[in-house]
Motif scaffolding. Sequence first.
Motif, PDB file in Angstrom:
ATOM      1  N   ARG A 183       0.897  -1.266   0.047  1.00 25.88           N
ATOM      2  CA  ARG A 183       0.114   0.069   0.042  1.00 25.88           C
ATOM      3  C   ARG A 183       0.919   1.140  -0.007  1.00 25.88           C
ATOM      4  NH1 ARG A 183      -2.233  -0.374   6.112  1.00 25.88           N
ATOM      5  NH2 ARG A 183      -0.330  -0.587   7.157  1.00 25.88           N
ATOM      6  N   GLY A 184       0.462   2.319  -0.729  1.00 27.21           N
ATOM      7  CA  GLY A 184       1.212   3.483  -0.543  1.00 27.21           C
ATOM      8  C   GLY A 184       0.243   4.917  -0.690  1.00 27.21           C
ATOM      9  N   LEU A 185       1.072   6.001  -0.519  1.00 23.10           N
ATOM     10  CA  LEU A 185       0.356   7.195  -0.932  1.00 23.10           C
ATOM     11  C   LEU A 185       1.011   7.845  -2.159  1.00 23.10           C
ATOM     12  CD1 LEU A 185       0.837   8.674   2.619  1.00 23.10           C
ATOM     13  CD2 LEU A 185      -1.336   8.212   1.728  1.00 23.10           C
ATOM     14  N   THR A 186       0.748   7.081  -3.491  1.00 20.51           N
ATOM     15  CA  THR A 186       1.261   7.181  -4.570  1.00 20.51           C
ATOM     16  C   THR A 186       0.773   8.715  -4.936  1.00 20.51           C
ATOM     17  OG1 THR A 186      -0.826   6.129  -5.576  1.00 20.51           O
ATOM     18  CG2 THR A 186       1.280   4.854  -5.327  1.00 20.51           C
ATOM     19  N   ASP A 187      -0.190   9.620  -4.626  1.00 22.08           N
ATOM     20  CA  ASP A 187      -0.631  10.719  -5.236  1.00 22.08           C
ATOM     21  C   ASP A 187      -0.548  11.740  -4.044  1.00 22.08           C
ATOM     22  OD1 ASP A 187      -2.867  10.318  -3.383  1.00 22.08           O
ATOM     23  OD2 ASP A 187      -4.113  10.499  -4.945  1.00 22.08           O
ATOM     24  N   GLY A 188       0.171  11.283  -2.964  1.00 25.62           N
ATOM     25  CA  GLY A 188       0.461  12.095  -1.731  1.00 25.62           C
ATOM     26  C   GLY A 188      -0.809  12.405  -1.014  1.00 25.62           C
ATOM     27  N   SER A 189      -2.036  11.983  -1.136  1.00 24.84           N
ATOM     28  CA  SER A 189      -3.150  12.235  -0.152  1.00 24.84           C
ATOM     29  C   SER A 189      -3.893  11.161  -0.008  1.00 24.84           C
ATOM     30  CB  SER A 189      -3.927  13.334  -0.703  1.00 24.84           C
ATOM     31  OG  SER A 189      -4.427  13.136  -1.948  1.00 24.84           O
ATOM     32  N   ASN A 190      -3.710  10.022  -0.907  1.00 24.26           N
ATOM     33  CA  ASN A 190      -5.049   8.942  -0.862  1.00 24.26           C
ATOM     34  C   ASN A 190      -4.008   7.685  -0.633  1.00 24.26           C
ATOM     35  OD1 ASN A 190      -7.473  10.377  -1.349  1.00 24.26           O
ATOM     36  ND2 ASN A 190      -6.599  10.622  -3.253  1.00 24.26           N
ATOM     37  N   LEU A 191      -4.535   6.926   0.388  1.00 22.64           N
ATOM     38  CA  LEU A 191      -3.741   5.480   0.614  1.00 22.64           C
ATOM     39  C   LEU A 191      -4.417   4.434  -0.535  1.00 22.64           C
ATOM     40  CD1 LEU A 191      -1.839   3.771   2.250  1.00 22.64           C
ATOM     41  CD2 LEU A 191      -4.014   3.322   3.853  1.00 22.64           C
ATOM     42  N   TYR A 192      -3.520   4.080  -1.425  1.00 19.88           N
ATOM     43  CA  TYR A 192      -4.266   2.892  -2.269  1.00 19.88           C
ATOM     44  C   TYR A 192      -3.436   1.632  -1.783  1.00 19.88           C
ATOM     45  CZ  TYR A 192      -5.678   6.651  -5.064  1.00 19.88           C
ATOM     46  OH  TYR A 192      -6.128   7.803  -5.630  1.00 19.88           O
ATOM     47  N   ARG A 193      -4.191   0.338  -2.119  1.00 19.55           N
ATOM     48  CA  ARG A 193      -3.763  -0.886  -1.754  1.00 19.55           C
ATOM     49  C   ARG A 193      -3.649  -1.913  -3.141  1.00 19.55           C
ATOM     50  NH1 ARG A 193      -6.849   1.530   1.529  1.00 19.55           N
ATOM     51  NH2 ARG A 193      -6.587   1.480   3.761  1.00 19.55           N
ATOM     52  N   TYR A 194      -2.219  -2.300  -3.166  1.00 21.57           N
ATOM     53  CA  TYR A 194      -2.042  -3.197  -4.062  1.00 21.57           C
ATOM     54  C   TYR A 194      -1.760  -4.564  -3.803  1.00 21.57           C
ATOM     55  CZ  TYR A 194      -1.088   1.462  -5.984  1.00 21.57           C
ATOM     56  OH  TYR A 194      -1.197   2.747  -6.287  1.00 21.57           O
TER      57      TYR A 194
END
Length: 73
Positions: free
Chosen positions: A22-33
Motif C-alpha cells: 500500500r502507499g500514498l502514490t498521489d500524496g493524499s490517498n492511501l491505495y492498496r495493491y
Amino acid sequence: MFTSRKPSSDEAWEGVVVDRSRGLTDGSNLYRYLTVRLSTGETRKIRVDRGLWDSVAEGDGIVKTAGSEPTKR
C-alpha cells in the motif's frame, strides 16, 4: 505519465497473490495493491479495495470475471 493499476471492467483472469502493498502514490490517498501471478505466468500489480486487501494473504487465489471486481477464490 502514470499507469493505472485498476483492472479494466472487461478483463477476466485468475491468479495467486504473491505480495501485498500500500502507499500514498498521489500524496493524499492511501491505495492498496496486490501483486498477482496470473494463470498465464504473467505477474501484474493491481489496485484493489480495502475489503479485498484485508481478506487476502500471500498464496490466496483471486478471480476477476468480466464486468465485476476481483474476488477471493
